[in-house]
Write a protein that holds these residues in place. Structure first.
Motif, PDB file in Angstrom:
ATOM      1  N   LEU A  59      -0.238  18.455  85.687  1.00 34.86           N
ATOM      2  CA  LEU A  59      -1.370  19.414  84.888  1.00 34.86           C
ATOM      3  C   LEU A  59      -0.679  19.897  82.930  1.00 34.86           C
ATOM      4  O   LEU A  59       0.150  20.639  83.548  1.00 34.86           O
ATOM      5  CB  LEU A  59      -2.359  20.452  85.631  1.00 34.86           C
ATOM      6  N   GLY A  60      -1.783  20.201  82.984  1.00 33.24           N
ATOM      7  CA  GLY A  60      -1.518  20.965  81.632  1.00 33.24           C
ATOM      8  C   GLY A  60       0.046  20.140  80.513  1.00 33.24           C
ATOM      9  O   GLY A  60      -0.407  18.905  80.565  1.00 33.24           O
ATOM     10  N   ARG A  61      -0.026  20.750  79.221  1.00 32.67           N
ATOM     11  CA  ARG A  61       0.374  20.108  78.148  1.00 32.67           C
ATOM     12  C   ARG A  61       1.645  19.444  78.203  1.00 32.67           C
ATOM     13  O   ARG A  61       1.787  18.344  78.004  1.00 32.67           O
ATOM     14  CB  ARG A  61       0.447  21.226  77.021  1.00 32.67           C
ATOM     15  N   LEU A  62       2.341  20.000  79.363  1.00 30.05           N
ATOM     16  CA  LEU A  62       3.456  19.252  79.623  1.00 30.05           C
ATOM     17  C   LEU A  62       3.716  18.151  80.641  1.00 30.05           C
ATOM     18  O   LEU A  62       4.559  18.496  81.234  1.00 30.05           O
ATOM     19  CB  LEU A  62       4.559  20.581  79.444  1.00 30.05           C
ATOM     20  N   GLY A  63       3.185  18.391  81.530  1.00 28.37           N
ATOM     21  CA  GLY A  63       2.092  17.821  82.319  1.00 28.37           C
ATOM     22  C   GLY A  63       2.532  16.574  82.754  1.00 28.37           C
ATOM     23  O   GLY A  63       3.037  16.100  81.979  1.00 28.37           O
ATOM     24  N   ILE A  64       3.287  15.720  83.942  1.00 29.21           N
ATOM     25  CA  ILE A  64       4.152  14.762  84.060  1.00 29.21           C
ATOM     26  C   ILE A  64       2.634  13.969  84.026  1.00 29.21           C
ATOM     27  O   ILE A  64       1.952  13.945  84.729  1.00 29.21           O
ATOM     28  CB  ILE A  64       4.694  14.739  85.305  1.00 29.21           C
ATOM     29  N   PRO A  65       2.060  12.866  83.080  1.00 27.62           N
ATOM     30  CA  PRO A  65       1.581  11.766  84.296  1.00 27.62           C
ATOM     31  C   PRO A  65       1.233  11.421  85.449  1.00 27.62           C
ATOM     32  O   PRO A  65       1.730  10.972  86.047  1.00 27.62           O
ATOM     33  CB  PRO A  65       0.837  10.513  82.629  1.00 27.62           C
TER      34      PRO A  65
END
Length: 361
Positions: A59-65
């Motif tokens: 989750l979040g902007r830096l999360g791993i897809p």
């Protein structure tokens, strides 16, 4: 001549109102109390940890897809995904699970020994004492003594002060709470002194640390807490059956060969090591040690310390709280200890009212 190989067995030896109950025996030394309901609840708790872990990583902007996560976990991470997994959220997740488990197990041990739902490392000031010890070592004596050692020393001193000041050890809930508040206040004063004794930038780092935080953790922190768990967990397994028997009272436990005094001493020491280790890697994260064992007991509806389940509940509680700390816009960036303090403070108030109504306080 044919030899019968040694093997591990699981059997149901007694039946209680809480459901079928027995012991998982490992060789001839370890016997772990087991209930069917406890096993089911433990499996459900593990099932909750998995999606929480996935959410932490994705989750979040830096999360791993999410589509890239399986490849990343099997060693195929590249670029930003590798940085997030190896430097940011991977260590944070590992430390969160390990620290939550250590705190939950620590609380279960201490509450079993004191037979008191308020007998938590948080309430009696062990967390604050460990935080003070860690702060002194980290900022006033940098590089001289490892931070976890300082945390352990602070926790031992806090426990000794509470034990002496109550006049009755850990048996009286009212005195225990009052003494714990006093010791925690002293430890907090020490921490504040250290904050003002060092330069401002290092004090800012300490401010986040003393509230309990999983931010900026690395694999060394993860290795530390998991090493402590790997050493302490087998020792708790060795005394699990004695703790379970001890719930019936010291006289009965002594009659059954459970050696209550030795068992209590070992349980307290193990609880302190777990609590100090958690503080050493993540700071004094409040109330996980208080709430996890009580939650485990209510979920299983049975007596006993529920050591394994308390560790699992502690792990999932801390991971979920840290997920909120990372993703909720209103509180983004706050130390996870603030979340656990808010929730645990409400629960502590509930426990105090309940004990007061029962006439214990």
């Amino acid at each position: 001549m044919t030899r019968t190989p040694a093997h591990t067995t699981t059997s149901i030896t007694t039946t209680t109102t809480a459901g079928p109950r027995g012991f998982l025996t490992i060789g001839h030394t370890v016997a772990l109390p087991v209930r069917r309901r406890s096993v089911v609840v433990a499996l459900v708790t593990v099932a909750l940890i998995l999606p929480a872990a996935v959410a932490t990583l994705t989750l979040g902007r830096l999360g791993i897809p999410l589509a890239d996560l399986p490849d990343a976990l099997t060693g195929g991470a590249r670029g930003t995904n590798a940085f997030v997994l190896e430097r940011l959220r991977g260590p944070r997740l590992a430390v969160g699970i390990g620290t939550g488990a250590a705190l939950g197990l620590s609380g279960a041990l201490f509450q079993s020994v004191t037979r008191n739902p308020l007998g938590s490392p948080d309430v009696i000031g062990l967390g604050a004492g460990a935080g003070a010890g860690a702060a002194i070592v980290a900022l006033l004596l940098p590089g001289t003594v490892p931070v976890p050692v300082g945390a352990l020393a602070g926790a031992l001193l806090a426990m000794a002060l509470v034990y002496v000041s109550t006049g009755s050890g850990f048996r009286d809930p009212g005195r225990l709470v009052v003494a714990g508040i006093g010791v925690a206040a002293i430890a907090t004063a020490v921490i504040q002194y250290v904050v003002y004794a060092v330069e401002r930038d290092r004090a800012a780092v300490l401010t986040a640390y003393v509230n309990g935080s999983l931010a900026a953790r690395d694999w060394d922190h993860a290795a530390t807490i998991w090493l402590i768990l790997l050493v302490v967990a087998p020792l708790t397994a060795l005394i699990a059956r004695r703790l379970d028997i001890g719930e019936m009272g010291d006289e009965i436990a002594a009659g059954l060969g459970a050696e209550p005094r030795t068992t209590k001493t070992l349980a307290v020491l193990l609880s302190i090591v777990l609590s100090a280790g958690a503080v050493g890697v993540a700071g004094p994260i409040a109330f996980i040690a208080l709430t996890a064992p009580q939650t485990a007991k209510r979920l299983t509806r049975g007596s006993g310390p529920h050591l394994t389940l308390s560790a699992l509940v502690g792990a999932v509680s801390l991971v979920l709280a840290d997920l909120c700390a990372q993703q909720l816009p209103l509180f983004e960036g706050l130390p996870v200890g603030i979340y656990t303090m808010a929730i645990g403070g409400v629960y502590l108030g509930y426990l105090l009212i309940r004990e007061w109504r029962k006439g214990v306080l």
